[in-house]
Enzyme design. Structure first.
Site, PDB file in Angstrom:
ATOM      1  N   VAL A 119      13.997  -1.153   2.214  1.00 34.44           N
ATOM      2  CA  VAL A 119      15.004  -0.173   2.602  1.00 34.44           C
ATOM      3  C   VAL A 119      15.797  -0.785   3.750  1.00 34.44           C
ATOM      4  CG1 VAL A 119      15.417   2.152   3.503  1.00 34.44           C
ATOM      5  CG2 VAL A 119      13.514   1.746   1.911  1.00 34.44           C
ATOM      6  N   GLU A 134       6.671  -4.313   1.627  1.00 34.48           N
ATOM      7  CA  GLU A 134       5.257  -4.273   1.993  1.00 34.48           C
ATOM      8  C   GLU A 134       4.982  -3.221   3.066  1.00 34.48           C
ATOM      9  OE1 GLU A 134       6.285  -8.450   0.606  1.00 34.48           O
ATOM     10  OE2 GLU A 134       7.213  -6.919   1.865  1.00 34.48           O
TER      11      GLU A 134
END
Length: 138
Positions: free
Chosen positions: A49, A61
């Site tokens: 994002v 992650e």
């Protein structure tokens, strides 16, 4: 940790690709998705994002580790990270540290060179046990 042959790598790849397709990457145009197998059998996922303030982007992650803890915790045992081409993508340094912290040295990672344990991906990693070294506290 499961042996590499006991992990359904294709299932993890498919989940990672599905999340990569949901990534928010309007600046880099580099979507990333990740799926991780947890020691209790759950699969946790994440996608990157981005943010107009580049330094506060979230790697895929990070989202996966957040889901790990938000859904009950546990330890990651196998992780598959992909880019837009759906092929294995090596996590950045910060994310390798996240994987070490939440999966440990035995956690398996699908890399562009095949499956490797985190001990090979991040040799001599800094971890929780190192926090007491050098401390003046008893």
């Amino acid at each position: 940790m499961p042996p590499p042959s006991a992990v359904d790598w294709e299932s993890l790849r498919v989940r990672a690709v599905a999340l990569m397709e949901r990534a928010y990457a309007p600046y880099s145009h580099f979507p990333v998705g990740v799926a991780g197998l947890v020691d209790d059998g759950r699969v946790v996922v994440g996608c990157n994002v981005e943010n107009a303030a580049y330094g506060v982007d979230l790697c895929a992650e990070c989202g996966m580790v957040s889901e790990l803890h938000a859904t009950g915790g546990g330890r990651l045992t196998a992780v598959f990270c992909v880019g837009a081409d759906g092929l294995p993508l090596m996590p950045c340094g910060r994310c390798r540290q996240l994987l070490w912290e939440n999966g440990g040295p035995e956690c398996l990672l699908m890399t562009p060179e095949g499956v490797l344990p985190m001990s090979a991906v991040l040799p001599q990693a800094f971890g929780p046990d190192d926090l007491n070294r050098g401390s003046s506290r008893p």
